[in-house]
Design an enzyme around this catalytic site. Structure first.
Site, PDB file in Angstrom:
ATOM      1  N   LYS A  91       0.857  -1.183   0.000  1.00 46.80           N
ATOM      2  CA  LYS A  91       0.000   0.000   0.000  1.00 46.80           C
ATOM      3  C   LYS A  91       0.895   1.235   0.000  1.00 46.80           C
ATOM      4  O   LYS A  91       1.748   1.396   0.894  1.00 46.80           O
ATOM      5  CB  LYS A  91      -0.862  -0.048   1.269  1.00 46.80           C
ATOM      6  CG  LYS A  91      -2.199   0.634   1.166  1.00 46.80           C
ATOM      7  CD  LYS A  91      -2.993   0.334   2.437  1.00 46.80           C
ATOM      8  CE  LYS A  91      -4.360   0.963   2.403  1.00 46.80           C
ATOM      9  NZ  LYS A  91      -5.041   0.851   3.702  1.00 46.80           N
TER      10      LYS A  91
HETATM   11  O1  G3P Z   1      -7.899   1.597   5.168  1.00 44.61           O
HETATM   12  C1  G3P Z   1      -7.894   2.940   5.405  1.00 44.61           C
HETATM   13  C2  G3P Z   1      -9.211   3.615   5.628  1.00 44.61           C
HETATM   14  O2  G3P Z   1     -10.234   2.714   5.526  1.00 44.61           O
HETATM   15  C3  G3P Z   1      -9.235   4.490   6.847  1.00 44.61           C
HETATM   16  O3  G3P Z   1     -10.485   4.652   7.415  1.00 44.61           O
HETATM   17  O4  G3P Z   1     -11.975   5.337   9.259  1.00 44.61           O
HETATM   18  O5  G3P Z   1      -9.526   5.889   9.388  1.00 44.61           O
HETATM   19  O6  G3P Z   1     -10.996   7.083   7.783  1.00 44.61           O
HETATM   20  P1  G3P Z   1     -10.764   5.799   8.518  1.00 44.61           P
END
Ligand code: G3P
Length: 222
Positions: A91
């Site tokens: 990633k």
């Molecule tokens: O995988 C990364 C992404 O899904 C992050 O999510 O909830 O931290 O904005 P969040």
């Protein structure tokens, strides 16, 4: 449509895998930080061991994020991570250096997930650089009063227009409606936190109906 789980928590990954609907896993440094007890004792080798454990649980793409900012360092780190298991997807952030790294990995047959994507042009660049997956963060856009799912719709349309093979992972999913909208738009994948996966299963009418069925079934002798 594929379902990934967005977590580094092994228990959550196991529980989701047992449901039989899990196709992959995404992690990021913040999700890793959540599972680390004492950060002073958690090394890069511990991180690699953790990713390898995830790969043993789920037979599908497992995104492991680089933590360098320069292309050369990302490449070294990503090659190291990719060597852990054939299912590891490197990633990389959608930055100038991240794009260079994605192009490099693509030429070496190492799969990548372009992350921290917030605009259609970033998604277009990810596809042109040869990313296997692109991760628009819908919840974080919603948080700043921008329509996160509108970005997904634009990316799906752009990729369809040109036949890009990059798969769209709807990321930063916060609630079941993000999953429904992803499916209606034809996004390839939603990466979903475990709490939201559980929300997808439940419905108050299912619970009420089941309670009544159990009650009525209790008149029968065993
Ligand atoms: O995988 C990364 C992404 O899904 C992050 O999510 O909830 O931290 O904005 P969040």
């Amino acid at each position: 449509m594929k379902f990934f789980i967005d977590t580094a928590n092994l228990e959550e990954i196991r529980s989701a895998a047992e449901l039989g609907v899990l196709d992959g896993v995404t992690t990021n440094p913040s999700l890793i930080a959540k599972i680390v007890g004492d950060p002073s004792n958690f090394t890069y080798n511990d991180f690699k061991r953790h990713i390898a454990r995830i790969c043993e649980i789920v037979d599908g793409p497992v995104s492991a994020e680089v933590t360098s900012l320069g292309a050369e360092e990302m490449i070294a780190e990503g090659e190291d991570l990719a060597a852990l298991h054939e299912n590891v997807v490197v990633k990389c952030p959608l930055t100038l250096d991240g794009l260079k790294a994605i192009r490099h990995f693509s030429s070496k047959g190492i799969r990548t997930n372009a992350t921290l994507v917030f605009s259609p042009n970033q998604a277009l660049l990810a596809a042109k650089a040869g990313a296997d997956f692109v991760s628009p963060f819908v919840g974080r856009l919603d948080d700043i009063s921008t329509d996160g799912m509108a970005l997904v719709e634009q990316i799906v349309t752009m990729y369809d227009n040109y036949g890009f093979m990059t798969e769209v992972i709807v990321a930063s999913v916060r609630h079941p409606q993000h999953v429904v909208a992803s499916a209606l738009m034809g996004a390839d994948i939603a990466t979903i936190p475990y709490a939201v996966i559980k929300q997808l299963v439940t419905h108050p009418l299912t619970d009420a109906g089941l309670r009544k069925f159990m009650e009525d079934a209790s008149v029968m002798k065993k």
